[in-house]
Design an enzyme around this catalytic site. Structure first.
Site, PDB file in Angstrom:
ATOM      1  N   ASP A 122       0.466  -4.680  -2.400  1.00 22.44           N
ATOM      2  CA  ASP A 122      -0.601  -5.744  -3.235  1.00 22.44           C
ATOM      3  C   ASP A 122      -0.900  -4.572  -4.482  1.00 22.44           C
ATOM      4  OD1 ASP A 122      -1.884  -3.917  -1.611  1.00 22.44           O
ATOM      5  OD2 ASP A 122      -3.777  -5.877  -2.082  1.00 22.44           O
TER       6      ASP A 122
ATOM      7  N   GLY B 154      -0.264  -3.914   4.257  1.00 26.61           N
ATOM      8  CA  GLY B 154       0.914  -4.045   3.576  1.00 26.61           C
ATOM      9  C   GLY B 154       2.514  -3.329   3.628  1.00 26.61           C
TER      10      GLY B 154
ATOM     11  N   GLU C 178       4.990   2.627   7.921  1.00 30.97           N
ATOM     12  CA  GLU C 178       3.804   2.323   7.392  1.00 30.97           C
ATOM     13  C   GLU C 178       4.226   1.996   5.839  1.00 30.97           C
ATOM     14  OE1 GLU C 178       1.029   1.853   5.781  1.00 30.97           O
ATOM     15  OE2 GLU C 178       0.257   4.080   5.754  1.00 30.97           O
ATOM     16  N   ASP C 179       3.575   1.351   5.049  1.00 26.14           N
ATOM     17  CA  ASP C 179       4.368   0.136   3.887  1.00 26.14           C
ATOM     18  C   ASP C 179       4.558   2.022   2.895  1.00 26.14           C
ATOM     19  OD1 ASP C 179       1.745   1.416   3.200  1.00 26.14           O
ATOM     20  OD2 ASP C 179       0.779  -0.793   2.192  1.00 26.14           O
TER      21      ASP C 179
ATOM     22  N   ARG D 107       1.359  -9.700  -2.323  1.00 23.18           N
ATOM     23  CA  ARG D 107       2.700  -8.944  -0.941  1.00 23.18           C
ATOM     24  C   ARG D 107       3.823  -9.942  -0.786  1.00 23.18           C
ATOM     25  NH1 ARG D 107      -1.064  -5.632   1.499  1.00 23.18           N
ATOM     26  NH2 ARG D 107      -2.870  -6.514   1.204  1.00 23.18           N
TER      27      ARG D 107
ATOM     28  N   PHE E 189       2.330   2.317  -9.849  1.00 21.71           N
ATOM     29  CA  PHE E 189       1.118   1.320  -8.405  1.00 21.71           C
ATOM     30  C   PHE E 189       2.176   0.405  -8.934  1.00 21.71           C
ATOM     31  CE2 PHE E 189      -1.391  -1.564  -6.682  1.00 21.71           C
ATOM     32  CZ  PHE E 189      -1.993  -1.376  -5.623  1.00 21.71           C
TER      33      PHE E 189
ATOM     34  N   LEU F  79      -2.814   7.737   6.521  1.00 18.25           N
ATOM     35  CA  LEU F  79      -1.611   8.412   7.516  1.00 18.25           C
ATOM     36  C   LEU F  79      -1.767   9.538   8.130  1.00 18.25           C
ATOM     37  CD1 LEU F  79       0.481   7.172   8.469  1.00 18.25           C
ATOM     38  CD2 LEU F  79       2.012   8.285   6.580  1.00 18.25           C
TER      39      LEU F  79
ATOM     40  N   GLY G 202      -1.691  10.091   1.291  1.00 19.58           N
ATOM     41  CA  GLY G 202      -1.611  11.077   2.612  1.00 19.58           C
ATOM     42  C   GLY G 202      -2.877  11.163   3.610  1.00 19.58           C
TER      43      GLY G 202
ATOM     44  N   ASP H 163       0.651   7.817  -0.581  1.00 15.77           N
ATOM     45  CA  ASP H 163       0.211   7.487  -1.958  1.00 15.77           C
ATOM     46  C   ASP H 163      -0.856   9.313  -1.521  1.00 15.77           C
ATOM     47  OD1 ASP H 163      -1.041   8.269  -4.692  1.00 15.77           O
ATOM     48  OD2 ASP H 163      -1.963   6.484  -3.803  1.00 15.77           O
TER      49      ASP H 163
HETATM   50  P1  IMP Z   1      -2.805   7.254   0.486  1.00 18.72           P
HETATM   51  O1  IMP Z   1      -4.107   6.939   1.687  1.00 18.72           O
HETATM   52  O2  IMP Z   1      -3.499   7.506  -0.665  1.00 18.72           O
HETATM   53  O3  IMP Z   1      -1.419   7.742   0.743  1.00 18.72           O
HETATM   54  O4  IMP Z   1      -2.992   5.736   0.297  1.00 18.72           O
HETATM   55  C1  IMP Z   1      -1.880   4.448   1.536  1.00 18.72           C
HETATM   56  C2  IMP Z   1      -2.541   2.956   0.965  1.00 18.72           C
HETATM   57  O5  IMP Z   1      -2.533   2.896  -0.043  1.00 18.72           O
HETATM   58  C3  IMP Z   1      -1.127   2.758   1.716  1.00 18.72           C
HETATM   59  O6  IMP Z   1      -0.932   1.803   2.454  1.00 18.72           O
HETATM   60  C4  IMP Z   1      -1.500   1.204   0.475  1.00 18.72           C
HETATM   61  O7  IMP Z   1      -2.142   0.143   1.256  1.00 18.72           O
HETATM   62  C5  IMP Z   1      -2.301   1.897  -0.810  1.00 18.72           C
HETATM   63  N1  IMP Z   1      -1.311   2.308  -2.397  1.00 18.72           N
HETATM   64  C6  IMP Z   1      -1.001   3.107  -2.162  1.00 18.72           C
HETATM   65  N2  IMP Z   1       0.114   3.316  -3.119  1.00 18.72           N
HETATM   66  C7  IMP Z   1      -0.341   1.910  -3.648  1.00 18.72           C
HETATM   67  C8  IMP Z   1       0.879   1.256  -4.519  1.00 18.72           C
HETATM   68  O8  IMP Z   1       1.312   1.962  -5.549  1.00 18.72           O
HETATM   69  N3  IMP Z   1       1.066  -0.630  -4.781  1.00 18.72           N
HETATM   70  C9  IMP Z   1       0.340  -0.651  -3.598  1.00 18.72           C
HETATM   71  N4  IMP Z   1      -0.289  -0.161  -2.604  1.00 18.72           N
HETATM   72  C10 IMP Z   1      -0.585   1.240  -2.453  1.00 18.72           C
END
Ligand code: IMP
Length: 173
Positions: free
Chosen positions: A155, A41, A95-96, A161, A148, A104, A101, A99
């Protein structure tokens, strides 16, 4: 599937990336950085960011995955990790989007276990209201609501992307 109009335009994104790179260059003056992009991402944000950072740097990547469709699995898999000893490195993780967390936090703990000289985190987007695990963040591009989004590296099922802007994504009209 609907990709709406830009939430952040290319112009807004580029301005913000330059601001972040300016702050990073200032904060790391007289130091050398190891900038680590979390793929896939972050690939677009990462490449825009590093070309605007003005301190000497090396770079590497972590390839990790924790997401299925639009739901987090809560499980993080690492397919590629930073190579070599990082005990003399000032690491900046890129990081992109953060969400829940979970991703990360997992990556951060893995990197800390390898004993870098310092560790900071830069995320292009922050979906703060979805946070389950609190992760310390040093640089954030934009905070966004619980939607989202796709584009600028992000993506839906590996598509969109390549869009040079960020849009809210809806599965059906
Ligand atoms: P987390 O572990 O829930 O913080 O998710 C992080 C990962 O989920 C990111 O690195 C993204 O790859 C993916 N992600 C979370 N939200 C989105 C979104 O709105 N669009 C696309 N990818 C997302």
């Amino acid at each position: 599937m609907i990709v709406g109009k830009p939430l952040f335009t290319t112009h807004q994104i580029q301005n913000r990336v330059q601001e972040l790179a300016g702050r990073i260059s200032h904060d790391y003056a007289k130091k050398e950085l190891l900038v680590v992009g979390i793929l896939k991402g972050a690939f677009m944000f990462f490449s825009d960011l590093v070309r605007n950072i003005e301190v000497p740097l090396t770079l590497d990547f972590i390839i990790a995955s924790s997401y299925m469709k639009t739901q987090s699995t809560g499980e993080v898999k690492v397919f590629y990790d930073i190579r070599g000893d990082i005990s003399e490195s000032h690491v900046l993780l890129v990081e992109d989007i953060v969400d829940t967390g979970i991703t990360l936090n997992h990556i951060r703990e893995r990197v800390i276990a390898r004993g870098p000289k310092s560790l900071k985190i830069c995320s292009f987007l922050d979906k703060r209201e979805r946070r389950i695990v609190d992760v310390p963040m040093d640089y954030i591009g934009f905070e966004i609501p619980n939607e989202f989004v796709v584009g600028y590296g992000l993506d839906y099922e590996n598509r969109f992307r390549n869009l040079p802007y960020i849009s809210i994504f809806k599965k059906k009209a």
